[in-house]
Write an enzyme that holds these catalytic residues in place. Structure first.
Site, mmCIF file in Angstrom:
data_model
loop_
_atom_site.group_PDB
_atom_site.id
_atom_site.type_symbol
_atom_site.label_atom_id
_atom_site.label_comp_id
_atom_site.label_asym_id
_atom_site.label_seq_id
_atom_site.Cartn_x
_atom_site.Cartn_y
_atom_site.Cartn_z
ATOM 1 N N ARG A 1 0.824 -1.217 0.000
ATOM 2 C CA ARG A 1 0.000 0.000 0.000
ATOM 3 C C ARG A 1 0.858 1.267 0.000
ATOM 4 N NH1 ARG A 1 -2.384 0.708 4.439
ATOM 5 N NH2 ARG A 1 -2.718 -1.326 5.413
ATOM 6 N N TYR B 1 -16.602 16.529 -15.836
ATOM 7 C CA TYR B 1 -16.682 15.059 -15.784
ATOM 8 C C TYR B 1 -17.667 14.641 -14.683
ATOM 9 C CZ TYR B 1 -15.529 10.194 -15.276
ATOM 10 O OH TYR B 1 -15.635 8.833 -15.202
ATOM 11 N N ASP C 1 -7.817 19.304 -14.336
ATOM 12 C CA ASP C 1 -8.061 18.014 -14.971
ATOM 13 C C ASP C 1 -7.943 18.239 -16.474
ATOM 14 O OD1 ASP C 1 -9.051 15.748 -16.159
ATOM 15 O OD2 ASP C 1 -10.871 15.610 -14.925
ATOM 16 N N LYS D 1 -7.007 7.075 -19.673
ATOM 17 C CA LYS D 1 -7.340 7.579 -21.001
ATOM 18 C C LYS D 1 -6.075 7.657 -21.875
ATOM 19 C CE LYS D 1 -11.287 7.800 -18.922
ATOM 20 N NZ LYS D 1 -11.780 8.999 -18.268
HETATM 21 C C1 PLP Z 1 -12.343 9.327 -17.023
HETATM 22 C C2 PLP Z 1 -12.207 10.656 -16.439
HETATM 23 C C3 PLP Z 1 -12.120 10.845 -15.051
HETATM 24 C C4 PLP Z 1 -12.196 9.689 -14.068
HETATM 25 O O1 PLP Z 1 -11.145 8.778 -14.248
HETATM 26 P P1 PLP Z 1 -11.294 7.180 -14.063
HETATM 27 O O2 PLP Z 1 -9.953 6.686 -14.451
HETATM 28 O O3 PLP Z 1 -12.402 6.733 -14.978
HETATM 29 O O4 PLP Z 1 -11.642 6.927 -12.651
HETATM 30 C C5 PLP Z 1 -11.973 12.136 -14.580
HETATM 31 N N1 PLP Z 1 -11.926 13.197 -15.411
HETATM 32 C C6 PLP Z 1 -12.023 13.056 -16.754
HETATM 33 C C7 PLP Z 1 -11.979 14.256 -17.624
HETATM 34 C C8 PLP Z 1 -12.177 11.782 -17.302
HETATM 35 O O5 PLP Z 1 -12.283 11.641 -18.633
#
Ligand code: PLP
Length: 387
Positions: free
Chosen positions: A56, A108, A181, A206
């Site tokens: 962890r 998101y 983000d 992503k």
């Molecule tokens: C997918 C996504 C998230 C969340 O991420 P996960 O890996 O699915 O938990 C947050 N912000 C954006 C812009 C995303 O595309």
């Protein structure tokens, strides 16, 4: 582990392709090993042999993935989590009870859901403002009180662009931290810390991973401080560190990041240009189009690597939009983004009730296929759905 063998600055493309010129000491392997151990034996003096004690806390494979992200973000420290959401939640969890947060009302859906939930329980006080509107952001700031400003750019699902440097100025003037983000435009194209962000968040699920085979979230900072320690402690005590197998997939994926994002940007641009003004569409939303209201800022923030995310709004009723997604033969009718395969989704269906999204909006994640095949696929699906 890894070696930086030269003092001359190397291009991010070179450093990414070689995972920081990784060579494993013991074997000479140019591909890292996966170190899966959950526990580590102490040495003869009963001290830990390495900075590892228990899984962890961290492991070698995850730390190499973190080092690669630290490098391309221009950061000092990176923490990887088991998903983007676990990374986002760690930031929120590290805030004190009742902290004031400023965030856009369209973003998101998972992060928005968490912010609304914490606001509802009084755990956090959240002021929402129209996405990308810096005057509205300024108006809800509470100088000396606001702890955190959350910016998503370009934002889901309509790719509104927020000026990160301007948002950083607004946040810092009030004594708040800026979290960005920029999942849709990954580094090294968009380096949010260079633009003034304090914490750069990415869903590494992503573009960073890029192959739809791992979920991961990253947080990167230039100045690790007490809040950073708290975030690390949340990760450790919640057990949300990225697993070493997934870290290995992430490293493997990041080695081709530059190739992928260049190709995806070129294809998304070609597709956006083709469908802009199409008789069966109301609009095409892509910051790479010169007419997009955020184009100039996006160009400055990404160096022209606008990414592969665009949305189209169909004419007709909601069913026409759903049918367009349904009739695609190449685009997978799936959520998520940033992979090598193209995806299409009717965003209103996927995000569910309670989110402000146009009922005819289709979100497209452009992969690395031949862009003409993708154009032909959408053309036939639009014709069938509208016919
Ligand atoms: C997918 C996504 C998230 C969340 O991420 P996960 O890996 O699915 O938990 C947050 N912000 C954006 C812009 C995303 O595309």
């Amino acid at each position: 582990m890894s070696h930086d063998r030269r003092n001359t600055p190397l291009s991010p493309a070179t450093r990414l392709a070689q995972a920081l010129h990784h060579v494993e000491e013991r074997t000479g392997a140019v591909t890292p090993s996966i170190q899966p151990s959950s526990t580590y034996a102490r040495g003869p003096d009963y001290a830990p042999r390495q900075p590892y004690i228990y899984r962890r806390d961290g492991n070698e494979t995850t730390q190499l993935a973190e080092a690669v992200i630290t490098d391309i973000e221009g950061a000092a420290s990176t923490l990887l989590f088991a998903s983007g959401m676990s990374a986002a939640n760690a930031v929120l969890e590290a805030l004190p009870m009742g902290a004031h947060v400023v965030a856009p009302s369209v973003m998101y859906h998972g992060v928005l859901h968490q912010l609304r939930k914490h606001h509802g329980t009084g755990r956090l006080i959240v002021d929402f403002h129209p996405v990308g509107d810096l005057d509205a952001m300024r108006a809800v700031m509470r100088p000396g009180v606001t702890a955190l400003v959350w910016v998503e750019t370009p934002s889901n699902p309509d790719w509104t662009v927020t000026d990160i440097a301007a948002a950083a100025e607004i946040a810092h003037a009030a004594g708040a931290r800026l979290v960005t983000d920029c999942t849709a435009t990954p580094p090294p194209g968009c380096r949010a810390l260079d633009l003034g962000a304090d914490i750069s968040f990415h869903s590494a699920t992503k573009y960073l991973g890029g192959h739809s085979d791992v979920t991961a979230g990253s947080l990167a900072v230039r100045d690790p401080d007490a809040m950073w320690d708290e975030i690390a402690s949340v990760r450790m005590l919640h057990g949300t560190i990225l697993h070493s197998f997934d870290a290995w997939l992430l490293i493997r994926g990041m080695r081709t990041l530059m190739l992928r994002i260049e190709r995806q940007t070129a294809s998304a641009t070609a597709i956006a240009r083709h469908f802009d003004g199409h008789p069966l569409l109301q609009s095409v939303l892509y910051p790479g189009l010169p007419a997009h209201p955020g184009h100039a800022v996006a160009l400055r923030q990404t160096g022209g690597l606008f990414g592969g995310m665009l949305s189209i709004i169909t004419k007709g009723d909601e069913q026409t939009a759903i049918d367009t997604a349904r009739h695609c033969r190449l685009f997978y009718p799936a959520t998520s983004l940033g992979g090598v395969e193209s995806l299409i989704e009717h965003r209103k269906t996927v995000s569910g009730p309670g989110f402000d999204v146009h009922h005819n909006l289709l979100r497209l994640s452009i992969g690395i296929e031949d862009p003409q095949d993708l154009i032909d696929d959408i053309e036939q699906a639009l014709t069938r759905a509208s016919g």
